[in-house]
Motif scaffolding. Structure first.
Motif, PDB file in Angstrom:
ATOM      1  N   GLY A  47       0.789  -1.219   0.000  1.00  0.00           N
ATOM      2  CA  GLY A  47       0.000   0.000   0.000  1.00  0.00           C
ATOM      3  C   GLY A  47       0.827   1.278   0.000  1.00  0.00           C
ATOM      4  O   GLY A  47       0.289   2.376  -0.096  1.00  0.00           O
ATOM      5  N   GLU A  48       2.133   1.162   0.096  1.00  0.00           N
ATOM      6  CA  GLU A  48       3.019   2.324   0.143  1.00  0.00           C
ATOM      7  C   GLU A  48       3.214   2.922  -1.258  1.00  0.00           C
ATOM      8  O   GLU A  48       3.177   2.221  -2.256  1.00  0.00           O
ATOM      9  CB  GLU A  48       4.374   1.878   0.710  1.00  0.00           C
ATOM     10  CG  GLU A  48       5.350   2.973   0.923  1.00  0.00           C
ATOM     11  CD  GLU A  48       6.619   2.497   1.624  1.00  0.00           C
ATOM     12  OE1 GLU A  48       7.414   3.356   1.958  1.00  0.00           O
ATOM     13  OE2 GLU A  48       6.800   1.281   1.814  1.00  0.00           O
ATOM     14  N   LEU A  49       3.433   4.243  -1.306  1.00  0.00           N
ATOM     15  CA  LEU A  49       3.720   4.933  -2.557  1.00  0.00           C
ATOM     16  C   LEU A  49       5.223   5.138  -2.670  1.00  0.00           C
ATOM     17  O   LEU A  49       5.857   5.660  -1.753  1.00  0.00           O
ATOM     18  CB  LEU A  49       3.006   6.289  -2.605  1.00  0.00           C
ATOM     19  CG  LEU A  49       3.256   7.136  -3.836  1.00  0.00           C
ATOM     20  CD1 LEU A  49       2.637   6.480  -5.068  1.00  0.00           C
ATOM     21  CD2 LEU A  49       2.694   8.527  -3.650  1.00  0.00           C
ATOM     22  N   LEU A  50       5.796   4.701  -3.791  1.00  0.00           N
ATOM     23  CA  LEU A  50       7.224   4.842  -4.052  1.00  0.00           C
ATOM     24  C   LEU A  50       7.435   5.616  -5.348  1.00  0.00           C
ATOM     25  O   LEU A  50       6.549   5.654  -6.203  1.00  0.00           O
ATOM     26  CB  LEU A  50       7.903   3.471  -4.182  1.00  0.00           C
ATOM     27  CG  LEU A  50       7.855   2.537  -2.987  1.00  0.00           C
ATOM     28  CD1 LEU A  50       8.458   1.188  -3.361  1.00  0.00           C
ATOM     29  CD2 LEU A  50       8.568   3.133  -1.794  1.00  0.00           C
ATOM     30  N   LEU A  51       8.615   6.199  -5.496  1.00  0.00           N
ATOM     31  CA  LEU A  51       9.027   6.787  -6.763  1.00  0.00           C
ATOM     32  C   LEU A  51       9.936   5.766  -7.432  1.00  0.00           C
ATOM     33  O   LEU A  51      10.894   5.277  -6.816  1.00  0.00           O
ATOM     34  CB  LEU A  51       9.782   8.102  -6.543  1.00  0.00           C
ATOM     35  CG  LEU A  51      10.307   8.779  -7.799  1.00  0.00           C
ATOM     36  CD1 LEU A  51       9.151   9.290  -8.658  1.00  0.00           C
ATOM     37  CD2 LEU A  51      11.225   9.925  -7.450  1.00  0.00           C
ATOM     38  N   VAL A  52       9.629   5.432  -8.679  1.00  0.00           N
ATOM     39  CA  VAL A  52      10.381   4.420  -9.406  1.00  0.00           C
ATOM     40  C   VAL A  52      11.054   5.083 -10.610  1.00  0.00           C
ATOM     41  O   VAL A  52      10.396   5.773 -11.380  1.00  0.00           O
ATOM     42  CB  VAL A  52       9.445   3.278  -9.884  1.00  0.00           C
ATOM     43  CG1 VAL A  52      10.209   2.235 -10.648  1.00  0.00           C
ATOM     44  CG2 VAL A  52       8.737   2.653  -8.708  1.00  0.00           C
ATOM     45  N   ASN A  53      12.357   4.879 -10.748  1.00  0.00           N
ATOM     46  CA  ASN A  53      13.102   5.359 -11.907  1.00  0.00           C
ATOM     47  C   ASN A  53      13.473   4.155 -12.762  1.00  0.00           C
ATOM     48  O   ASN A  53      14.207   3.278 -12.306  1.00  0.00           O
ATOM     49  CB  ASN A  53      14.364   6.097 -11.487  1.00  0.00           C
ATOM     50  CG  ASN A  53      14.041   7.370 -10.750  1.00  0.00           C
ATOM     51  OD1 ASN A  53      13.229   8.154 -11.186  1.00  0.00           O
ATOM     52  ND2 ASN A  53      14.661   7.569  -9.607  1.00  0.00           N
ATOM     53  N   ILE A  54      12.950   4.133 -13.977  1.00  0.00           N
ATOM     54  CA  ILE A  54      13.218   3.051 -14.917  1.00  0.00           C
ATOM     55  C   ILE A  54      13.843   3.693 -16.143  1.00  0.00           C
ATOM     56  O   ILE A  54      13.164   4.418 -16.865  1.00  0.00           O
ATOM     57  CB  ILE A  54      11.935   2.287 -15.299  1.00  0.00           C
ATOM     58  CG1 ILE A  54      11.240   1.752 -14.048  1.00  0.00           C
ATOM     59  CG2 ILE A  54      12.245   1.169 -16.278  1.00  0.00           C
ATOM     60  CD1 ILE A  54       9.889   1.126 -14.303  1.00  0.00           C
ATOM     61  N   GLY A  55      15.114   3.451 -16.354  1.00  0.00           N
ATOM     62  CA  GLY A  55      15.818   4.127 -17.439  1.00  0.00           C
ATOM     63  C   GLY A  55      15.815   5.621 -17.167  1.00  0.00           C
ATOM     64  O   GLY A  55      16.219   6.072 -16.108  1.00  0.00           O
ATOM     65  N   SER A  56      15.311   6.411 -18.094  1.00  0.00           N
ATOM     66  CA  SER A  56      15.241   7.858 -17.901  1.00  0.00           C
ATOM     67  C   SER A  56      13.850   8.312 -17.467  1.00  0.00           C
ATOM     68  O   SER A  56      13.582   9.499 -17.373  1.00  0.00           O
ATOM     69  CB  SER A  56      15.639   8.574 -19.200  1.00  0.00           C
ATOM     70  OG  SER A  56      14.729   8.225 -20.222  1.00  0.00           O
ATOM     71  N   SER A  58      10.696   8.572 -14.732  1.00  0.00           N
ATOM     72  CA  SER A  58      10.323   8.544 -13.315  1.00  0.00           C
ATOM     73  C   SER A  58       8.807   8.522 -13.223  1.00  0.00           C
ATOM     74  O   SER A  58       8.136   9.284 -13.905  1.00  0.00           O
ATOM     75  CB  SER A  58      10.830   9.784 -12.587  1.00  0.00           C
ATOM     76  OG  SER A  58      12.220   9.825 -12.600  1.00  0.00           O
ATOM     77  N   THR A  59       8.275   7.651 -12.368  1.00  0.00           N
ATOM     78  CA  THR A  59       6.836   7.577 -12.156  1.00  0.00           C
ATOM     79  C   THR A  59       6.570   7.078 -10.744  1.00  0.00           C
ATOM     80  O   THR A  59       7.415   6.426 -10.132  1.00  0.00           O
ATOM     81  CB  THR A  59       6.156   6.669 -13.200  1.00  0.00           C
ATOM     82  OG1 THR A  59       4.740   6.779 -13.055  1.00  0.00           O
ATOM     83  CG2 THR A  59       6.560   5.226 -13.056  1.00  0.00           C
ATOM     84  N   GLY A  60       5.396   7.371 -10.257  1.00  0.00           N
ATOM     85  CA  GLY A  60       4.981   6.858  -8.956  1.00  0.00           C
ATOM     86  C   GLY A  60       4.530   5.413  -9.098  1.00  0.00           C
ATOM     87  O   GLY A  60       4.164   4.966 -10.184  1.00  0.00           O
ATOM     88  N   ALA A  61       4.548   4.687  -7.981  1.00  0.00           N
ATOM     89  CA  ALA A  61       4.112   3.296  -7.997  1.00  0.00           C
ATOM     90  C   ALA A  61       3.535   2.920  -6.644  1.00  0.00           C
ATOM     91  O   ALA A  61       4.113   3.250  -5.607  1.00  0.00           O
ATOM     92  CB  ALA A  61       5.270   2.366  -8.344  1.00  0.00           C
ATOM     93  N   ASN A  62       2.390   2.245  -6.662  1.00  0.00           N
ATOM     94  CA  ASN A  62       1.802   1.701  -5.442  1.00  0.00           C
ATOM     95  C   ASN A  62       2.289   0.270  -5.274  1.00  0.00           C
ATOM     96  O   ASN A  62       2.338  -0.489  -6.243  1.00  0.00           O
ATOM     97  CB  ASN A  62       0.274   1.703  -5.529  1.00  0.00           C
ATOM     98  CG  ASN A  62      -0.297   3.092  -5.465  1.00  0.00           C
ATOM     99  OD1 ASN A  62       0.148   3.906  -4.667  1.00  0.00           O
ATOM    100  ND2 ASN A  62      -1.264   3.375  -6.318  1.00  0.00           N
ATOM    101  N   VAL A  63       2.635  -0.102  -4.041  1.00  0.00           N
ATOM    102  CA  VAL A  63       3.072  -1.469  -3.755  1.00  0.00           C
ATOM    103  C   VAL A  63       1.820  -2.316  -3.540  1.00  0.00           C
ATOM    104  O   VAL A  63       1.078  -2.107  -2.589  1.00  0.00           O
ATOM    105  CB  VAL A  63       3.988  -1.512  -2.507  1.00  0.00           C
ATOM    106  CG1 VAL A  63       4.416  -2.932  -2.224  1.00  0.00           C
ATOM    107  CG2 VAL A  63       5.194  -0.606  -2.701  1.00  0.00           C
ATOM    108  N   VAL A  79       5.149   2.936 -18.621  1.00  0.00           N
ATOM    109  CA  VAL A  79       6.604   2.945 -18.777  1.00  0.00           C
ATOM    110  C   VAL A  79       6.981   1.870 -19.776  1.00  0.00           C
ATOM    111  O   VAL A  79       6.515   0.746 -19.689  1.00  0.00           O
ATOM    112  CB  VAL A  79       7.303   2.666 -17.423  1.00  0.00           C
ATOM    113  CG1 VAL A  79       8.789   2.555 -17.602  1.00  0.00           C
ATOM    114  CG2 VAL A  79       6.965   3.748 -16.420  1.00  0.00           C
ATOM    115  N   CYS A  80       7.822   2.209 -20.725  1.00  0.00           N
ATOM    116  CA  CYS A  80       8.329   1.236 -21.678  1.00  0.00           C
ATOM    117  C   CYS A  80       9.554   0.578 -21.052  1.00  0.00           C
ATOM    118  O   CYS A  80      10.553   1.239 -20.777  1.00  0.00           O
ATOM    119  CB  CYS A  80       8.689   1.911 -22.992  1.00  0.00           C
ATOM    120  SG  CYS A  80       9.128   0.726 -24.269  1.00  0.00           S
TER     121      CYS A  80
END
Length: 130
Positions: A47-56, A58-63, A79-80
């Motif tokens: 249920g936690e909100l994280l910031l995820v960086n995939i390549g270049s 950045s997007t938010g993500a719920n666990v 995200v590709c």
């Protein structure tokens, strides 16, 4: 050492993915008040909100789910990505701070961005004289 899976040659637009995670023990760049040691990092929770960086990107993500070595993330933006790609995980502690990293082990394709739009099938609305 964990053996890496071969990377696919084609990226997938993803709305949800499973990630093999590695979490740092101490928070980088932030000291606790009155202490010389850095603050310990609390484990990632459902249920936690994280910031995820995939390549270049950045997007938010719920666990959605959290196990000992893997987490399932619902990405807030498409995200590709591909299986085997390395990602960075950040948590908001005053600012966004790096708490760990991971490797994508499963991708759930985002149908919203892979399906043709009804407008793509219709005829053009441009007048023929243009």
């Amino acid at each position: 050492m964990r053996r890496r899976k071969p990377r696919s040659t084609q990226g997938v637009s993803s709305a949800e993915s499973d990630v093999y995670k590695r979490q740092l023990r101490r928070l980088l760049g932030v000291k606790s008040e009155g202490k010389t040691k850095q603050e310990r990092i609390v484990k990632i929770k459902k249920g936690e909100l994280l910031l995820v960086n995939i390549g270049s990107t950045s997007t938010g993500a719920n666990v959605l789910d959290c196990k000992a070595e893997a987490i399932t993330l619902q990405l807030l933006g498409p995200v590709c990505t591909e299986i085997g790609e390395t990602i960075a995980l950040s948590r908001r502690v005053a600012n966004w701070r790096l708490i760990g990293w991971g490797e994508i082990i499963k991708v759930y394709p985002c149908l919203l961005y892979t399906s043709p739009s009804p407008r793509d099938l219709s005829t053009s609305r441009m007048p023929s004289s243009a």
